[in-house]
Scaffold this motif. Sequence first.
Motif, PDB file in Angstrom:
ATOM      1  N   UNK A 157      22.603   5.023  23.325  1.00 47.43           N
ATOM      2  CA  UNK A 157      23.806   5.828  23.424  1.00 47.43           C
ATOM      3  C   UNK A 157      23.475   7.202  23.973  1.00 47.43           C
ATOM      4  N   UNK A 158      24.462   8.115  23.943  1.00 47.36           N
ATOM      5  CA  UNK A 158      24.178   9.481  24.400  1.00 47.36           C
ATOM      6  C   UNK A 158      24.934  10.490  23.551  1.00 47.36           C
ATOM      7  N   UNK A 159      24.321  11.672  23.424  1.00 47.93           N
ATOM      8  CA  UNK A 159      24.985  12.799  22.788  1.00 47.93           C
ATOM      9  C   UNK A 159      25.849  13.482  23.839  1.00 47.93           C
ATOM     10  N   UNK A 160      27.027  13.924  23.443  1.00 50.76           N
ATOM     11  CA  UNK A 160      27.967  14.469  24.411  1.00 50.76           C
ATOM     12  C   UNK A 160      28.606  15.737  23.862  1.00 50.76           C
ATOM     13  N   UNK A 161      28.402  16.835  24.580  1.00 54.03           N
ATOM     14  CA  UNK A 161      29.057  18.100  24.237  1.00 54.03           C
ATOM     15  C   UNK A 161      29.992  18.466  25.375  1.00 54.03           C
ATOM     16  N   UNK A 162      30.470  19.701  25.358  1.00 59.01           N
ATOM     17  CA  UNK A 162      31.369  20.131  26.445  1.00 59.01           C
ATOM     18  C   UNK A 162      30.601  20.636  27.656  1.00 59.01           C
ATOM     19  N   UNK A 163      29.265  20.735  27.554  1.00 63.89           N
ATOM     20  CA  UNK A 163      28.472  21.323  28.631  1.00 63.89           C
ATOM     21  C   UNK A 163      28.094  20.340  29.722  1.00 63.89           C
ATOM     22  N   UNK A 164      27.580  20.888  30.830  1.00 68.10           N
ATOM     23  CA  UNK A 164      27.266  20.068  31.994  1.00 68.10           C
ATOM     24  C   UNK A 164      26.067  19.155  31.757  1.00 68.10           C
ATOM     25  N   UNK A 165      25.085  19.585  30.963  1.00 65.94           N
ATOM     26  CA  UNK A 165      23.826  18.842  30.859  1.00 65.94           C
ATOM     27  C   UNK A 165      24.036  17.464  30.237  1.00 65.94           C
ATOM     28  N   UNK A 166      24.595  17.438  29.030  1.00 60.59           N
ATOM     29  CA  UNK A 166      24.818  16.145  28.376  1.00 60.59           C
ATOM     30  C   UNK A 166      25.903  15.356  29.101  1.00 60.59           C
ATOM     31  N   UNK A 167      26.879  16.053  29.697  1.00 59.04           N
ATOM     32  CA  UNK A 167      27.945  15.366  30.435  1.00 59.04           C
ATOM     33  C   UNK A 167      27.381  14.641  31.657  1.00 59.04           C
ATOM     34  N   UNK A 168      26.456  15.294  32.365  1.00 57.65           N
ATOM     35  CA  UNK A 168      25.826  14.689  33.540  1.00 57.65           C
ATOM     36  C   UNK A 168      25.048  13.436  33.142  1.00 57.65           C
ATOM     37  N   UNK A 169      24.227  13.564  32.103  1.00 60.29           N
ATOM     38  CA  UNK A 169      23.445  12.414  31.643  1.00 60.29           C
ATOM     39  C   UNK A 169      24.362  11.270  31.234  1.00 60.29           C
TER      40      UNK A 169
END
Length: 632
Positions: free
Chosen positions: A257-269
């Motif tokens: 799975x993936x961790x998801x915040x409002x920022x670009x880094x986790x969103x890109x991944x």
Amino acid sequence: MCGIIAFADKTMLNKKPVLNNMMDMIKHRGPNSSGEYINDTVALGFRRLSIIDLKGGSQPILNEDGSVAIIFNGEIYNYQSIREDLLAAGHIFKTHADTEVLLHGYEEYGIDGLLKKVRGMFAFLIWDDNKQQLVGARDFFGIKPMYYYHDGDTFIVGSEIKAFLKHPKFKKELNKEALKPYMTFQYSALDETFFKNVYRIPEGHYFTLKDGDLKIQQYWDMDFKENNLSLEETIDAIDKSIEDSVNAHRISEVEVGSLLSSGVDSSYITSVLRPEHTFSIGFDNKKYHEGDAAKELADRLGLENTSDIVTEKEALNNFPLIQYHLDEPDSNPSCVPLYFLTKLAHKDVTVILSGEGADELFAGYANYGYHSHSKAVRVFGEGLKKLPKGMKYSIAHTLKKMPNFHGRLHLYEASAPAEEFFIGEARVFNEDQSAAILKPDYQQSHSVQEIVTESYKKVRHYDDEVKKMQYLDIHQFMPKDILLKADKLAMANSMELRVPFLDKEVAALAEGIPTKYLLNAENSKYALREAANRHLPKEWADREKLGFPVPIKQWLEDEPFYKEVRNLFEQEWVSEFFDQDAILDILDKTFRQESDDRRKVWTIYTFLVWYKVFFIDEELPTFVPDADKAYA
């Protein structure tokens, strides 16, 4: 993937019960199984979290004649191609695990040759009975932890310091020199940890122990040299590199799975991975809930998102447990949401991808010189960077002496030498402020300048001040704070956290990107954002960086928590470290909203909570649920 622990001691005849007790302390890192290798000289212990070769990947793994043994924590993402080469060279494999590739790779190529070939995150230990030596290595960036203790005939090494506490010859003692730098950096900033005589194997290094002689050697480092790619070619290269890395990091026999915040880094991944499960966390305060933005992105990408709210009671009651798992005090507020986020993810997956490392590799921090929202100030700042060094520095020194005006800090940092103002991404107390509240025994340590100068010495030939700052954070803030909490707090919940930005192939690209494509009048992390925008909804990658917002100010203005903190600050044993009147004054003024010293209070509070857990309390902390919260 797991936890490793080992010790060398020829005088200890019965090593097994000691090793078992030490392994029990890191059971959370590997709840699925355990293994051991013991001889007259060494004892190697392993706790397994099964990810790859679920049936055959138990450790330790021995070579064909049993003369070489390995225990390994991490993942090698290119192990299959190396395995084919080793099979062709005549090595016989008993498993399909990446661990055995390291074992036979060590035999075939030696430790130096092996480390040149592998791509991944790792901390491994190899006992070579033929050479009577113990060899260990830590990955390029320090994603996986490795500590050691060396005192006389006893050498202990492993994933977590808490395991050392169960060795009868380990002397548990506070390192007094660690406290003062911590007050500034918010984390354990020295090579020696908060435990006396316990050190880290540095990132990008390996060691050999033979006949009691320990040698530590560097095998890899970042080397920033600008390439000649155009902006469009750079964006193309970044996007291809991230896609390749995410594909490598998705290798697993369990769900990812993936961790998801409002920022670009986790969103890109997340947008490249497209996992079945994404996870987000927030607090019982609308201002501090990233889950809303994460849910919006997940919906727009067509992904499932699971989120949770961390209550104030839940966060504060479990703060001692968080500090226990970290081994050393870390007052980075994001430790709290990260612990609960990995705890949430553990319900559905065993492996999670996250966005750590993007800010360091692609210049994402505001403190690299991005302090103004004014386009005119930014453009002027870019112009200052192009001036001859002497003229530029002269302007910086003039700006430093001037009365404050909008854009002054931005322009100063655009023109000043990094060594003059940048000590790393985190800064809480300055040294005079620390000296004013610390007792004399705790004021003796390396200065902040001495600590950062070790990194700056290695890049003194750089003309680019941003690259100097990136290099410092890659060797200070990232391995000693960002990656440490990511590993420890994920493994506290028996989760493997992978970081696709911190891949050596991505790093090889990043170290060549000109700063003008990363930090410019348009944005920070500019080229990375442009690459991410190819996968994300329009303009999503340009959202302002939030990090993990944590409501510390609200907590400290809440009377029950304020009283709890005050009670701790008033304890008799606290006078060993601090001027209690001074720290109570800082706390009281913050509570009364006469000043905003939340980070200072939190940093003191964190150290005291950590010290109480490891040096005063007799029982280890356990998870405390909020009685008013319904748990799934």
